[in-house]
Design a protein around this motif. Structure first.
Motif: not given
Ligand code: PLP
Length: 480
Positions: A465-469
């Protein structure tokens, strides 16, 4: 992928079969006005009981958790939570206690809190306690607010808190929320506080020095007595971040090291549920000089009666509704009494042995950047692997395919490509070996097929996953 339970529904399928009523049923309309009744039945899934059980059992194991396997998340002390804690916390007298029950009818609950407080005072070697804070970070805020009240009461407000560069992010954050500016103190080649750097920063503006011991590298601050002397001579106080108490139980006490304030993470050291399984609990223990400022109410004992004392004019006030997370107090006291004074030190000794065993297995393959032997956790650097084109993040993701939770990564900030491992005392040698074998297998993969590691994980319910998003735009909708 597990489908929605609605997709498993078949018209007419039932969970249980009950006999037909042999008395005349009253019509619902006789109890509920017709306008409030459904026109058509609720759209509930029609499934058998075993389908329900299997569905939720499968869902419960899609995420990783401590009941599933080793969870080496450094600094978090993800130890196994003994089920006896849950049994005791679910006794009706504790579970159903209302927080507004008068003291005279809540003697048992008050006694639990009083005795837990006494245990924590004994374990930390300090004189006062509040169980109110709901987590370590809130314990820090509570402690720092007491430090502020102490300096204010002396008529000399101070504005700075010193924090080592290895500190957990909550330390400077708590100091800032309490209105202080933080000053960062350097670490030396041993991974310890650079005492000379600390002394240079000490002046009459410093309210406290805030330090974790053993620190976030898992290394014991050997110079702590010299440090406490210098800090106290400068009129400042000593704050102990007790998140790493799992290394010290029954072995060393922050009070004896000269600390004035300690927060303890019950959900780490004392085996109450953690993270998503929370809530947490972060009691603070304090030295004599901070006692007047404790949050209200304090739980006190007179003869053999327990009571809440709200009459504390210099108190910093309340930090939590009622008493804090009482269910966690019951669990932590259960854990402490279960081990007894006799076995508490074994917890820490085994945590230290486990960490050092794992370090000895991993050290030939990863950089260990410090000259000192760690205690209950250790921090490796993934620099060598980075040179081969694979980041620490990739190694952490690949570990998931091997069936392990990843260690803490990129913390502490002072170690490049940090991999922070804390196995805890609750793992067997076989589990430690299996984890070490997985780490070594990944090192081999980095040499032979780095893309395999760079694109991991492959076996988890969601890939990378995109950690921040993922944290900012939570997407939990089922798309089947
Ligand atoms: C976990 C931790 C904290 C914060 O505790 P929470 O209960 O997560 O708020 C603070 N310092 C250190 C070193 C920690 O590991």
């Amino acid at each position: 992928m597990e489908s929605l339970i609605f997709k498993k529904s078949k018209p007419g399928r039932r969970g249980v079969s009950v006999p037909r009523l042999d008395v005349e049923a009253k019509k619902l309309e006789q109890f509920i006005p017709a306008g409030y009744l459904r026109q058509s039945p609720a759209a509930l899934p029609e499934v058998s009981e075993n389908e329900v059980v299997r569905h939720f059992t499968r869902l419960s194991t899609m995420n990783y958790h401590i009941d599933k396997g080793l969870y080496p998340l450094g600094s978090c002390t993800m130890k196994y939570n003994p089920k006896i804690n849950e049994v005791v916390a679910s006794l009706a007298g504790y579970r159903d206690a209302h927080p507004l029950t008068p003291d005279s009818l809540a003697q048992g609950a008050l006694q639990v809190m009083y005795e837990l407080g006494e245990c924590l005072k004994g374990i930390t070697g300090l004189q006062g306690v509040s169980l109110q804070p709901a987590a370590g970070a809130q314990g820090e805020l509570t402690g720092i607010l007491m430090v502020r009240a102490y300096h204010n009461a002396k008529g000399k407000p101070r504005h700075k808190i010193l924090v080592p560069d290895s500190a957990h992010g909550t330390n400077p954050a708590s100091a800032a929320i309490a209105g202080f500016t933080t000053v960062s103190v350097k670490s030396n080649e041993y991974g310890r506080v650079d005492v000379e750097d600390l002394k240079q920063d000490l002046d009459d503006e410093v309210a406290a020095f805030m330090v974790t011991n053993p620190n976030t590298l898992g290394i014991f601050e050997k110079d702590i007595l010299e440090i406490q002397k210098a800090v106290h001579e400068a009129g400042a106080l000593m704050y102990f971040d007790g998140a790493n108490m799992n290394a010290l139980l029954g072995i060393a006490r922050p009070g004896d090291m000269g600390f004035d304030c300690v927060h303890i993470n019950l959900h780490k050291t004392f085996s109450t549920p953690h993270g998503g399984g929370g809530p947490g609990s972060g009691p603070v223990c304090i030295s004599e000089r901070l006692i007047p400022y404790l949050p209200t109410p304090t739980i006190e004992k007179e003869d053999d009666r327990y009571f809440c004392n709200y009459n504390r004019p210099q108190s910093i006030g309340r930090l939590h509704g009622f008493f804090g997370n009482f269910g966690m107090h019951v669990r932590a006291l259960t854990y402490i009494l279960m081990h007894g004074k006799e076995h508490l030190p074994d917890i820490s000794k085994n945590a230290i042995i486990n960490a050092n065993y794992l370090l000895s297995r991993l050290k030939p393959y990863f950089d260990y950047p410090f000259k000192e032997t760690p205690m209950h956790e250790f921090v490796l650097s993934g620099d060598r692997q980075k040179e081969q084109g694979v980041k620490t993040l990739d190694i952490a993701k690949r570990l998931l395919d091997y069936g392990f939770h990843a260690p803490t990564i990129y913390f502490p900030l002072i170690v490049h490509e940090a991999i922070m491992i804390e196995p805890t005392e609750t793992e067997t040698k076989e589990n430690l070996d299996a984890f070490a074998d997985a780490m070594l297998a990944i090192c081999k993969e980095i040499e032979t097929d780095p893309d395999l590691v760079r694109n991991a994980p492959y076996t988890t319910p969601v890939r990378r996953l995109d950690d921040a998003l993922a944290a900012r735009k939570v997407n939990i909708a089922y798309k089947g």
